[in-house]
Write a protein that holds these residues in place. Structure first.
Motif, PDB file in Angstrom:
ATOM      1  N   LYS A  30      25.227 -18.677  84.329  1.00 17.94           N
ATOM      2  CA  LYS A  30      25.146 -18.381  85.758  1.00 17.94           C
ATOM      3  C   LYS A  30      26.501 -18.039  86.371  1.00 17.94           C
ATOM      4  O   LYS A  30      26.661 -18.006  87.586  1.00 17.94           O
ATOM      5  CB  LYS A  30      24.519 -19.565  86.493  1.00 17.94           C
ATOM      6  CG  LYS A  30      23.070 -19.817  86.109  1.00 17.94           C
ATOM      7  CD  LYS A  30      22.454 -20.951  86.910  1.00 17.94           C
ATOM      8  CE  LYS A  30      21.002 -21.160  86.519  1.00 17.94           C
ATOM      9  NZ  LYS A  30      20.368 -22.275  87.288  1.00 17.94           N
ATOM     10  N   HIS A  32      29.427 -19.691  86.029  1.00 13.20           N
ATOM     11  CA  HIS A  32      30.303 -20.802  86.358  1.00 13.20           C
ATOM     12  C   HIS A  32      31.250 -21.090  85.194  1.00 13.20           C
ATOM     13  O   HIS A  32      30.924 -20.862  84.027  1.00 13.20           O
ATOM     14  CB  HIS A  32      29.490 -22.061  86.663  1.00 13.20           C
ATOM     15  CG  HIS A  32      28.806 -22.043  87.985  1.00 13.20           C
ATOM     16  ND1 HIS A  32      28.505 -23.195  88.692  1.00 13.20           N
ATOM     17  CD2 HIS A  32      28.371 -21.011  88.760  1.00 13.20           C
ATOM     18  CE1 HIS A  32      27.902 -22.878  89.829  1.00 13.20           C
ATOM     19  NE2 HIS A  32      27.799 -21.553  89.882  1.00 13.20           N
ATOM     20  N   TYR A  34      33.056 -24.087  83.156  1.00 10.67           N
ATOM     21  CA  TYR A  34      32.921 -25.517  82.894  1.00 10.67           C
ATOM     22  C   TYR A  34      34.027 -25.966  81.945  1.00 10.67           C
ATOM     23  O   TYR A  34      34.555 -25.165  81.157  1.00 10.67           O
ATOM     24  CB  TYR A  34      31.577 -25.825  82.222  1.00 10.67           C
ATOM     25  CG  TYR A  34      30.353 -25.488  83.039  1.00 10.67           C
ATOM     26  CD1 TYR A  34      29.713 -26.459  83.810  1.00 10.67           C
ATOM     27  CD2 TYR A  34      29.811 -24.210  83.022  1.00 10.67           C
ATOM     28  CE1 TYR A  34      28.574 -26.161  84.540  1.00 10.67           C
ATOM     29  CE2 TYR A  34      28.678 -23.897  83.756  1.00 10.67           C
ATOM     30  CZ  TYR A  34      28.072 -24.879  84.517  1.00 10.67           C
ATOM     31  OH  TYR A  34      26.940 -24.570  85.244  1.00 10.67           O
ATOM     32  N   ASP A  52      31.939 -29.070  86.211  1.00 10.25           N
ATOM     33  CA  ASP A  52      31.573 -27.736  86.693  1.00 10.25           C
ATOM     34  C   ASP A  52      32.596 -27.266  87.732  1.00 10.25           C
ATOM     35  O   ASP A  52      32.729 -27.856  88.799  1.00 10.25           O
ATOM     36  CB  ASP A  52      30.176 -27.791  87.321  1.00 10.25           C
ATOM     37  CG  ASP A  52      29.677 -26.423  87.765  1.00 10.25           C
ATOM     38  OD1 ASP A  52      30.427 -25.429  87.626  1.00 10.25           O
ATOM     39  OD2 ASP A  52      28.537 -26.349  88.266  1.00 10.25           O
ATOM     40  N   HIS A  53      33.325 -26.192  87.391  1.00  8.79           N
ATOM     41  CA  HIS A  53      34.300 -25.615  88.323  1.00  8.79           C
ATOM     42  C   HIS A  53      33.684 -24.536  89.208  1.00  8.79           C
ATOM     43  O   HIS A  53      34.361 -23.982  90.075  1.00  8.79           O
ATOM     44  CB  HIS A  53      35.488 -25.025  87.550  1.00  8.79           C
ATOM     45  CG  HIS A  53      36.234 -26.041  86.743  1.00  8.79           C
ATOM     46  ND1 HIS A  53      37.138 -26.919  87.296  1.00  8.79           N
ATOM     47  CD2 HIS A  53      36.188 -26.338  85.426  1.00  8.79           C
ATOM     48  CE1 HIS A  53      37.636 -27.696  86.354  1.00  8.79           C
ATOM     49  NE2 HIS A  53      37.071 -27.370  85.206  1.00  8.79           N
ATOM     50  N   GLY A  54      32.422 -24.232  88.966  1.00  6.89           N
ATOM     51  CA  GLY A  54      31.722 -23.263  89.780  1.00  6.89           C
ATOM     52  C   GLY A  54      32.133 -21.831  89.509  1.00  6.89           C
ATOM     53  O   GLY A  54      32.834 -21.522  88.546  1.00  6.89           O
ATOM     54  N   ALA A  55      31.666 -20.940  90.371  1.00  9.76           N
ATOM     55  CA  ALA A  55      32.096 -19.547  90.332  1.00  9.76           C
ATOM     56  C   ALA A  55      33.471 -19.447  90.998  1.00  9.76           C
ATOM     57  O   ALA A  55      33.980 -20.417  91.570  1.00  9.76           O
ATOM     58  CB  ALA A  55      31.080 -18.666  91.047  1.00  9.76           C
ATOM     59  N   PRO A  57      35.804 -18.996  93.805  1.00  7.83           N
ATOM     60  CA  PRO A  57      35.486 -19.199  95.230  1.00  7.83           C
ATOM     61  C   PRO A  57      35.905 -18.028  96.110  1.00  7.83           C
ATOM     62  O   PRO A  57      36.865 -17.308  95.814  1.00  7.83           O
ATOM     63  CB  PRO A  57      36.267 -20.462  95.593  1.00  7.83           C
ATOM     64  CG  PRO A  57      37.385 -20.514  94.603  1.00  7.83           C
ATOM     65  CD  PRO A  57      36.847 -19.933  93.336  1.00  7.83           C
ATOM     66  N   ALA A  66      32.294 -15.092  96.959  1.00  9.88           N
ATOM     67  CA  ALA A  66      32.371 -15.734  95.650  1.00  9.88           C
ATOM     68  C   ALA A  66      32.045 -14.730  94.547  1.00  9.88           C
ATOM     69  O   ALA A  66      31.191 -13.852  94.719  1.00  9.88           O
ATOM     70  CB  ALA A  66      31.420 -16.922  95.585  1.00  9.88           C
ATOM     71  N   ASN A  68      31.235 -14.341  90.276  1.00  7.44           N
ATOM     72  CA  ASN A  68      30.920 -15.013  89.024  1.00  7.44           C
ATOM     73  C   ASN A  68      31.969 -14.693  87.963  1.00  7.44           C
ATOM     74  O   ASN A  68      32.551 -13.603  87.943  1.00  7.44           O
ATOM     75  CB  ASN A  68      29.546 -14.595  88.518  1.00  7.44           C
ATOM     76  CG  ASN A  68      28.417 -15.202  89.320  1.00  7.44           C
ATOM     77  OD1 ASN A  68      28.618 -16.150  90.080  1.00  7.44           O
ATOM     78  ND2 ASN A  68      27.224 -14.661  89.171  1.00  7.44           N
ATOM     79  N   CYS A 105      42.068 -21.038  86.726  1.00  5.00           N
ATOM     80  CA  CYS A 105      41.715 -22.327  87.306  1.00  5.00           C
ATOM     81  C   CYS A 105      42.628 -23.335  86.629  1.00  5.00           C
ATOM     82  O   CYS A 105      42.578 -23.490  85.396  1.00  5.00           O
ATOM     83  CB  CYS A 105      40.244 -22.653  87.052  1.00  5.00           C
ATOM     84  SG  CYS A 105      39.656 -24.160  87.866  1.00  5.00           S
ATOM     85  N   TRP A 114      41.788 -22.910  91.971  1.00  9.42           N
ATOM     86  CA  TRP A 114      41.587 -21.506  91.586  1.00  9.42           C
ATOM     87  C   TRP A 114      42.720 -20.654  92.160  1.00  9.42           C
ATOM     88  O   TRP A 114      43.176 -20.878  93.286  1.00  9.42           O
ATOM     89  CB  TRP A 114      40.257 -20.992  92.107  1.00  9.42           C
ATOM     90  CG  TRP A 114      39.065 -21.414  91.307  1.00  9.42           C
ATOM     91  CD1 TRP A 114      38.240 -22.476  91.557  1.00  9.42           C
ATOM     92  CD2 TRP A 114      38.550 -20.774  90.125  1.00  9.42           C
ATOM     93  NE1 TRP A 114      37.242 -22.545  90.606  1.00  9.42           N
ATOM     94  CE2 TRP A 114      37.408 -21.520  89.715  1.00  9.42           C
ATOM     95  CE3 TRP A 114      38.940 -19.657  89.382  1.00  9.42           C
ATOM     96  CZ2 TRP A 114      36.657 -21.165  88.605  1.00  9.42           C
ATOM     97  CZ3 TRP A 114      38.191 -19.308  88.268  1.00  9.42           C
ATOM     98  CH2 TRP A 114      37.065 -20.045  87.890  1.00  9.42           C
TER      99      TRP A 114
END
Length: 327
Positions: A30, A32, A34, A52-55, A57, A66, A68, A105, A114
Motif C-alpha cells: 500500500k 508504506h 515499514y 509503520d512509517h506510513g507513506a 507525508p 502524501a 506512496n 526517513c 521524513w
C-alpha cells in the motif's frame, strides 16, 4: 515473519549500537515504509517488532499531498537503501516516491523524520531504488546515495545529514545505457568510494573517487554471458580487497581487486553445486561478508542458499538453506 501485504524483499539490515538488534526495512503493497527490529535472547528464537512509517507525508512533498513509496506492488522491485552514520547515531532509509523524487526517513534520537531530496535539475528518478546504493564515508563523515536518472546518468546525493547536494557522474566512455541498480562501497585505507553499475553493453562499470576526481573504469563482462541488472560489492577492511558480485546467465560471478587492479570474473560455481540458476533480480542476493554470500535459487518458492569461500581449497562451497514452512 513477513509483514502482511508486503513483498519479501527487504533492505540489508543495519545493526547500530544504539538499538537492541538488527533493523531492516520493507515497502508494503500500500505504499508504506515499514521497519522490523530484531531482538535476540540466549537460547531463544529472535523476537521482532514492526513499525509503520506510513507513506511520504504531505508536509515534505513538492505537491503538498502524501506520496506512496515506490515498490511493494507486484512487478516493481524498488527497494530501500539504508546507511548508518556513527557520528550522529542516525539511521537513514532512502526511498523513491511515486512522484519520482528521492526521500529519506531517518532516526534522529527517538524520532523518525521524513526528508525530501527531490531530483537533479532537469530530470527525474526512475521508480527503482537500489537496495545497496547508499554508503557512509568515514573520512569526510558524509553519506552518499547513488541513483539512476531518466536522462540515463548516474547521480549521487551526498551530504552530512544536515546539508545535501547532487553530483552528476554522467556515463562511461561510449555512453552505454546504464541499468537501474548501482551499488556503492567505501574503502577505508584509500578513503575512496566505489560505485558499481551494469549496462546494456553487458559490462560492469565502476565510478570511483580518487581523492581528486570521479573516474570511470570498465570491469568487463563475465565469460560467455551477459551482465544482469543486479550488482553488489563489499570491501574487506582487513585486506582492502573489494569483491564485486553479479549474476549472468544464471551463474553468480565475482571479480576481486584492490580498486586499481582487478583479478577478472570468476564463477562461484553456484549453479553447478546446487543444480539451479541464481536469480539476477535486484534484492535476491546479498553479500554478508567479503567471503559469504546469500542468494536465491531460481525455483518455485525461491529457497535460499548460502555460500562461502574456502581458503584451503580456494573454492566456493554452497549449501541450500531452504525456506520457512509458512511464509
Amino acid at each position: 515473519g513477513l509483514l502482511p501485504a508486503a513483498k519479501p524483499r527487504v533492505s540489508l539490515p543495519c545493526t547500530p549500537p544504539t538499538l537492541s538488534g538488527p533493523l531492516a526495512f520493507v515497502i508494503g503493497s500500500k505504499g508504506h515504509l515499514y521497519d522490523v527490529l530484531f531482538s535476540f535472547a540466549s537460547g531463544a528464537n529472535p523476537l521482532f517488532a514492526w513499525n509503520d512509517h506510513g507513506a511520504i507525508p504531505a508536509s515534505v512533498t513538492p505537491s503538498g499531498a502524501a506520496v506512496n513509496v515506490a515498490g511493494g506492488a507486484p512487478g516493481n522491485p524498488a527497494m530501500v537503501s539504508t546507511v548508518y552514520q556513527p557520528t550522529t547515531s542516525e539511521i537513514f532509509a532512502f526511498v523513491i516516491g511515486y512522484d519520482e523524487n528521492l526521500y529519506d526517513c531517518h532516526l534522529a534520537g527517538t524520532d523518525w523524520i521524513w526528508e525530501a531530496h527531490g531530483a537533479p535539475t532537469g530530470t527525474k528518478l526512475y521508480l527503482a531504488a537500489s537496495p545497496v546504493g547508499a554508503v557512509y564515508d568515514s573520512a569526510t563523515d558524509q553519506i552518499f546515495v547513488f541513483v539512476l536518472t531518466q536522462n540515463g546518468h548516474l547521480w549521487d546525493r551526498h551530504g552530512s545529514g544536515m546539508t545535501w547536494e547532487w553530483y552528476d557522474h554522467g556515463v562511461p566512455a561510449g555512453s552505454p545505457k546504464l541499468n537501474f541498480y548501482p551499488c556503492a562501497v567505501f574503502q577505508p585505507s584509500s578513503s575512496q568510494i566505489f560505485a558499481f553499475v551494469t549496462a546494456g553493453t553487458d559490462h560492469v562499470y565502476c565510478s570511483n573517487w580518487t581523492g581528486i576526481e570521479w573516474v570511470w573504469s570498465d570491469l568487463g563482462t563475465p565469460p560467455s554471458t551477459s551482465a544482469g541488472q543486479a550488482v553488489t560489492a563489499v570491501c574487506d577492511p582487513s585486506s582492502d580487497q573489494i569483491s564485486v558480485f553479479m549474476v549472468g546467465g544464471g551463474h553468480l560471478y565475482v571479480n576481486q581487486g584492490n580498486g586499481t587492479t582487478w583479478g577478472g570474473w570468476q564463477d562461484t560455481l553456484f549453479s553447478s553445486a546446487l543444480g539451479v540458476s541464481a536469480l539476477a533480480t535486484p534484492g535476491y542476493f546479498s553479500v554478508v561478508s567479503p567471503l559469504t554470500v546469500l542468494a536465491n535459487q531460481r525455483s518455485g518458492s525461491f529457497p535460499l542458499a548460502s555460500g562461502y569461500f574456502a581458503e584451503k581449497t580456494k573454492k566456493w562451497v554452497w549449501a541450500s538453506v531452504g525456506e520457512p514452512t509458512a511464509h
